[in-house]
Write an enzyme that holds these catalytic residues in place. Structure first.
Site, PDB file in Angstrom:
ATOM      1  N   CYS A  37      40.305  40.541  29.980  1.00  0.00           N
ATOM      2  CA  CYS A  37      41.109  41.566  29.342  1.00  0.00           C
ATOM      3  C   CYS A  37      42.576  41.198  29.475  1.00  0.00           C
ATOM      4  O   CYS A  37      42.959  40.429  30.357  1.00  0.00           O
ATOM      5  CB  CYS A  37      40.857  42.933  29.991  1.00  0.00           C
ATOM      6  N   GLY A  65      40.922  39.605  24.628  1.00  0.00           N
ATOM      7  CA  GLY A  65      39.941  40.645  24.355  1.00  0.00           C
ATOM      8  C   GLY A  65      40.127  41.229  22.980  1.00  0.00           C
ATOM      9  O   GLY A  65      41.255  41.527  22.580  1.00  0.00           O
ATOM     10  N   ASN A 142      42.640  44.412  34.817  1.00  0.00           N
ATOM     11  CA  ASN A 142      41.953  43.172  34.447  1.00  0.00           C
ATOM     12  C   ASN A 142      41.286  42.614  35.695  1.00  0.00           C
ATOM     13  O   ASN A 142      41.947  42.402  36.709  1.00  0.00           O
ATOM     14  CB  ASN A 142      42.960  42.164  33.876  1.00  0.00           C
ATOM     15  N   GLY A 143      39.982  42.371  35.620  1.00  0.00           N
ATOM     16  CA  GLY A 143      39.247  41.832  36.756  1.00  0.00           C
ATOM     17  C   GLY A 143      37.946  42.569  36.970  1.00  0.00           C
ATOM     18  O   GLY A 143      37.526  43.387  36.147  1.00  0.00           O
ATOM     19  N   CYS A 279      42.254  31.863  39.185  1.00  0.00           N
ATOM     20  CA  CYS A 279      41.121  31.272  38.472  1.00  0.00           C
ATOM     21  C   CYS A 279      41.538  29.976  37.771  1.00  0.00           C
ATOM     22  O   CYS A 279      42.458  29.963  36.950  1.00  0.00           O
ATOM     23  CB  CYS A 279      40.613  32.282  37.452  1.00  0.00           C
ATOM     24  N   TYR A 285      40.884  27.123  29.758  1.00  0.00           N
ATOM     25  CA  TYR A 285      40.456  27.755  28.503  1.00  0.00           C
ATOM     26  C   TYR A 285      41.125  29.081  28.184  1.00  0.00           C
ATOM     27  O   TYR A 285      41.565  29.303  27.062  1.00  0.00           O
ATOM     28  CB  TYR A 285      38.933  27.953  28.535  1.00  0.00           C
ATOM     29  N   ASP A 388      36.101  18.459  24.516  1.00  0.00           N
ATOM     30  CA  ASP A 388      35.996  19.921  24.517  1.00  0.00           C
ATOM     31  C   ASP A 388      36.381  20.433  25.898  1.00  0.00           C
ATOM     32  O   ASP A 388      36.389  19.688  26.876  1.00  0.00           O
ATOM     33  CB  ASP A 388      34.582  20.372  24.154  1.00  0.00           C
ATOM     34  N   ASP A 389      36.713  21.742  25.948  1.00  0.00           N
ATOM     35  CA  ASP A 389      37.166  22.299  27.223  1.00  0.00           C
ATOM     36  C   ASP A 389      36.029  22.433  28.226  1.00  0.00           C
ATOM     37  O   ASP A 389      36.237  22.314  29.430  1.00  0.00           O
ATOM     38  CB  ASP A 389      37.847  23.656  27.007  1.00  0.00           C
ATOM     39  N   CYS A 425      30.396  33.714  36.787  1.00  0.00           N
ATOM     40  CA  CYS A 425      31.553  34.360  37.408  1.00  0.00           C
ATOM     41  C   CYS A 425      31.294  35.862  37.514  1.00  0.00           C
ATOM     42  O   CYS A 425      30.779  36.477  36.581  1.00  0.00           O
ATOM     43  CB  CYS A 425      32.807  34.114  36.566  1.00  0.00           C
ATOM     44  N   CYS A 474      40.545  29.293  42.410  1.00  0.00           N
ATOM     45  CA  CYS A 474      39.122  29.653  42.393  1.00  0.00           C
ATOM     46  C   CYS A 474      38.386  28.644  41.522  1.00  0.00           C
ATOM     47  O   CYS A 474      38.686  28.509  40.333  1.00  0.00           O
ATOM     48  CB  CYS A 474      38.913  31.065  41.853  1.00  0.00           C
ATOM     49  N   CYS A 477      32.904  28.772  39.470  1.00  0.00           N
ATOM     50  CA  CYS A 477      31.919  28.446  38.434  1.00  0.00           C
ATOM     51  C   CYS A 477      31.530  26.972  38.467  1.00  0.00           C
ATOM     52  O   CYS A 477      30.523  26.578  37.872  1.00  0.00           O
ATOM     53  CB  CYS A 477      32.430  28.846  37.052  1.00  0.00           C
TER      54      CYS A 477
END
Length: 493
Positions: A37, A65, A142-143, A279, A285, A388-389, A425, A474, A477
């Protein structure tokens, strides 16, 4: 109905179903982590056009978002709130009386669902009312909280009534519960209870505030238009959009707030010496490439990732291409480092809708060609490196390889500028379950064969750390090691 009124309604109606897609290739295949978000907050000691400035700021955060948008405005000791489904510009075009939302302070939110369902009662900003039905507190978050269920049960046992199915309301109700401690005391008490990832902006009827979790997992930047007007937002691009200067990032564990009796913005550290663990996927991304997060330019990180994966896994080829949009800076970096020419040969249709309804798998696969079409003459007979990312489910990569083979590519070498995504995540990004993450279920060699490419390489975690300049981000992932414990698996409501 007057002709003028009918024209205005027709004009507004055209925006109701217009779609937006940041990475058009990926949106239909659900083969990427979905955006989080975006939050925006502004406070001024003087009268200011909060309606227009919040519109500009939230529009700059639209990539975070696209489901819903909302604002709360502080005006003459009152808070006015409005939120609706749809994109930022659609939302603001629907406001018939903009002057209602012009005050001294505004907070706003552009939503992607990460916790709670998609009903309107989960749209933000959230607000709390007093016994006279007046809004006294509003927040945008956000989170994701990891202990929201436990806290909700505790608050309900005390008689608190929840109206939404979002963990963000837990933050709201905790601040409301502790307001007798003063605003700063209420936020401090709340931060000492909640766990997980959170960046928050908010207001009372005469104060503005923002705060960030002790690990700084979700971004939150601070800017200023002048010495009397302050801005907080998820990314620095929102500051650029309203002519504000980037000052710094809100620190992990920090509260910034205004005082009713004193001028300026104040700072208070709830916990000292917090380690910033923002993050890492923000840089890979999520964030816009023109953003600055923690004094790091996002575009530069993406370009460096392309350079680094060339050093890690060089290959002989004729052209380098990047998957629009997020893979392009890395492709440019790969080209610079290798000397292999970069060619923007994947042409994106920027006017296509978010999704089509088609009955057969064959037709669904053809949609990819509507969204992303290659220049065949640049590919036929060539050895191609595609950047690609990330690779999430693998469906996008497989379809893209098929397109390039049909164009006559001689060789295809796939490079991902993120490490293999092996874990979901739970801290504010909507990623698939582990069962759906292809790198969690296939070895690199198996994935290479599945994609039917000549070579496949992922950027290593070690090289990602080197690019970012710190091991304290972080990387959950990629490593399944998170800054905070996962918490319970139970449904919040």
């Amino acid at each position: 109905m007057s002709l003028h009124k009918k024209y205005k309604e027709d004009y507004l109606n055209q925006f109701k179903n217009r779609a937006y897609a940041r990475n058009i290739l990926k949106k239909d295949s659900t083969d990427s982590p979905s955006e989080e978000c975006g939050i925006f907050g502004l406070y001024s000691e003087k009268a200011i056009d909060t309606f227009s400035l919040s519109q500009f700021g939230l529009f700059a955060l639209q990539h975070r978002g696209q489901e819903a948008c909302g604002i709360s405005v502080m005006k003459q000791g009152k808070i006015f709130n409005l939120k609706e489904e749809g994109l930022v510009l659609d939302f603001f075009k629907s406001i018939r009386e903009p002057e209602t939302f012009m005050g001294n302070s505004v907070i706003g939110h552009t939503r992607y669902t990460t916790a709670g369902d998609k009903k309107k009662y989960n749209f933000q900003p959230f607000f709390a009312k007093n016994e006279y039905d007046q809004i006294i507190l509003s927040i945008a978050h956000n989170g994701n909280l990891t202990n929201a269920n436990q806290l909700k049960q505790e608050l309900e046992a005390e008689g608190v009534v929840f109206r939404a199915t979002s963990d963000s309301e837990v933050i709201l109700r905790l601040i409301q519960k502790h307001l007798d401690l003063g605003l700063r005391g209420a936020i401090k008490a709340t931060m000492e209870k909640i766990e997980g990832a959170y960046s928050v902006v908010g207001m009372t009827r005469n104060k503005f505030f923002a705060f960030r979790d002790f690990n700084g997992i979700r971004p939150l930047v601070l800017g200023a238009i002048d010495e009397k007007t302050f801005v907080c937002a998820s990314e620095s691009v929102a500051l650029d959009a309203i002519g504000a200067q980037y000052v710094r990032d809100i620190l992990p564990g920090e509260i910034v707030y205004t005082s009713e009796n004193e001028s300026g913005l104040k700072s208070f550290m709830v916990k000292e010496n917090c380690v910033n663990k923002i993050c890492s996927f923000e840089y890979i991304y999520f964030a816009r490439p023109d953003s600055i997060l923690e004094n790091i330019n996002v575009h530069e990180i993406r370009e460096k990732s392309g350079e680094k994966i060339w050093e890690q896994a060089p290959v002989e080829a004729d052209i380098v291409i990047g998957v629009p949009d997020s893979g392009v800076p890395a492709a440019i970096g790969f080209s610079k480092a290798s000397g292999i020419p970069f060619r923007p040969v994947l042409i994106k249709n920027r006017y296509i809708g978010r999704s089509f309804i088609v009955p057969t798998q064959e037709m669904r696969e053809r949609i990819v060609n509507l969204k992303l079409n290659p220049i065949i003459s640049e590919i036929k007979g060539k050895r191609v490196v595609i950047i690609d990312d990330s690779i999430v489910r693998g469906t996008t990569a497989k379809r893209l390889v098929k397109i390039l083979k049909e164009c006559g590519a001689k060789e295809i070498h796939f490079r991902s500028v993120s490490p293999p995504i092996i874990a979901p995540c739970f801290l504010g990004i909507d990623t698939p379950s582990k069962d759906e993450l292809i790198s969690a279920n296939m070895s690199a060699e198996e994935l290479k064969n599945y994609l039917d490419v000549d070579s496949l390489e992922f950027l290593s975690v070690e090289n990602l750390i080197e690019i970012l300049g710190s091991p304290s981000h972080c990387f959950g992932c990629f490593t399944e090691i998170y800054p905070v414990k996962k918490g319970e698996e139970s449904i919040l409501f």
